[in-house]
Design an enzyme around this catalytic site. Structure first.
Site, mmCIF file in Angstrom:
data_model
loop_
_atom_site.group_PDB
_atom_site.id
_atom_site.type_symbol
_atom_site.label_atom_id
_atom_site.label_comp_id
_atom_site.label_asym_id
_atom_site.label_seq_id
_atom_site.Cartn_x
_atom_site.Cartn_y
_atom_site.Cartn_z
ATOM 1 N N LEU A 226 7.825 -2.928 3.141
ATOM 2 C CA LEU A 226 7.508 -1.609 4.619
ATOM 3 C C LEU A 226 8.073 -0.617 5.094
ATOM 4 O O LEU A 226 9.752 -1.264 4.787
ATOM 5 C CB LEU A 226 7.178 -3.461 5.856
ATOM 6 N N SER B 30 0.739 -0.897 0.394
ATOM 7 C CA SER B 30 -0.224 -0.385 0.072
ATOM 8 C C SER B 30 0.664 1.273 0.261
ATOM 9 O O SER B 30 0.636 2.649 -0.434
ATOM 10 C CB SER B 30 -0.547 -0.022 1.191
ATOM 11 N N GLY B 31 2.480 0.869 0.229
ATOM 12 C CA GLY B 31 2.662 2.386 -0.036
ATOM 13 C C GLY B 31 3.786 3.104 -1.352
ATOM 14 O O GLY B 31 2.839 2.304 -2.473
ATOM 15 N N ARG C 165 6.272 16.055 2.909
ATOM 16 C CA ARG C 165 7.665 16.017 3.583
ATOM 17 C C ARG C 165 8.242 16.824 2.831
ATOM 18 O O ARG C 165 9.055 17.040 1.919
ATOM 19 C CB ARG C 165 7.835 14.886 2.997
ATOM 20 N N TYR D 136 16.726 6.360 11.094
ATOM 21 C CA TYR D 136 16.515 6.093 9.504
ATOM 22 C C TYR D 136 17.900 5.694 9.165
ATOM 23 O O TYR D 136 17.511 3.969 8.720
ATOM 24 C CB TYR D 136 16.521 7.037 9.021
ATOM 25 N N LYS E 196 18.015 0.991 8.884
ATOM 26 C CA LYS E 196 17.759 0.003 7.431
ATOM 27 C C LYS E 196 19.672 -0.681 7.578
ATOM 28 O O LYS E 196 19.202 -1.140 7.168
ATOM 29 C CB LYS E 196 18.230 1.084 6.229
ATOM 30 N N LEU F 179 13.404 9.065 -3.749
ATOM 31 C CA LEU F 179 12.690 8.907 -3.863
ATOM 32 C C LEU F 179 11.188 10.520 -4.731
ATOM 33 O O LEU F 179 11.008 11.056 -4.086
ATOM 34 C CB LEU F 179 11.690 7.781 -3.056
ATOM 35 N N ARG G 141 -2.986 -4.253 5.599
ATOM 36 C CA ARG G 141 -4.207 -4.139 7.391
ATOM 37 C C ARG G 141 -4.824 -3.372 6.813
ATOM 38 O O ARG G 141 -6.571 -3.873 7.594
ATOM 39 C CB ARG G 141 -3.271 -2.787 8.031
ATOM 40 N N ARG G 142 -5.322 -3.258 5.069
ATOM 41 C CA ARG G 142 -6.568 -2.287 4.345
ATOM 42 C C ARG G 142 -6.870 -2.874 3.453
ATOM 43 O O ARG G 142 -5.996 -3.340 3.132
ATOM 44 C CB ARG G 142 -6.744 -1.318 4.886
#
Length: 214
Positions: A70, A10-11, A158, A122, A126, A149, A35-36
């Site tokens: 994820l 979903s990302g 952001r 971050y 990773k 990205l 989750r959805r």
């Protein structure tokens, strides 16, 4: 005809991986636990899960390859601990279950500069995720390390990302290849290529390789 397991469908990157996998003629079945609920598709199996309590006996853990996109941000997660839980703990938990079920190949969307010794949350997270995945023993593990990205217009603003993309648009020709922004679709294609043509052992795919291969 292969079966692929997509984590984080979903990302921004995960949506692209999912779309490309569903359209790929060599893939018969796509499993994408979320989750959805996702929009239905004839080749899609979309089990609804709680990533903090993944089902360890689900048959869909067994696939030809698992692709993991994820991830979250500290702001979205709410704290450093919550960020680490998503970007490290959930990834490792899913990888262990996939490996235990017989999935031989794992592809991770990581980050340029991932380093377990980094002082930043971050990149340190990773790096630790890469380290711990490397110790699991997949027959093929691909660690994809994109730079900034370019996901087009996001629902969540952001600032750092927007500044970076502005610099890329105006100064991109003078930036080293490794620092140039990469489109999420290109990252997804690189991940899918690595999953469908796995290389034995651990392979690191640098950001410059992502853009050069398109």
């Amino acid at each position: 005809m292969q079966t692929v397991l997509i984590l984080g469908a979903s990302g921004a990157v995960g949506q692209q991986v999912l779309a490309q996998a569903l359209a790929h003629p060599g893939i018969a079945r796509v499993v994408a636990p979320t989750r959805r609920a996702l929009p239905p598709h004839p080749h899609l199996d979309n089990p609804l899960v709680d990533f903090s309590a993944l089902p360890d006996s689900a048959p869909w853990w067994q696939a030809d390859a698992a692709l993991c996109a994820l991830g979250t941000t500290r702001k979205q997660a709410g704290s450093a601990a919550a960020f680490y839980r998503v970007d490290h703990d959930y990834v490792l938990a899913a990888a262990r279950l996939a490996l235990a079920a017989g999935t031989p190949t794992f592809v991770l969307n990581s980050s340029l500069g991932a380093d377990e010794k980094s002082y930043g949350l971050y990149l340190k997270t990773k790096g630790e995720t890469e380290r711990d995945l490397s110790a699991l023993g997949f027959a093929s593990l691909a660690l994809v390390r994109p730079s900034l990205l370019d996901a087009g217009t996001r629902a969540d603003f952001r600032l750092g990302e927007e500044v970076g993309l502005w610099l890329n648009r105006h100064l991109g020709r003078w930036l080293p290849d490794a620092w140039r922004a990469v489109a999420v679709g290109d990252v997804a294609k690189t991940m899918l290529d690595a999953a469908l043509a796995p290389v034995p052992g651990i392979r690191i795919i640098a950001s410059s390789e992502i853009t050069a291969s398109q």
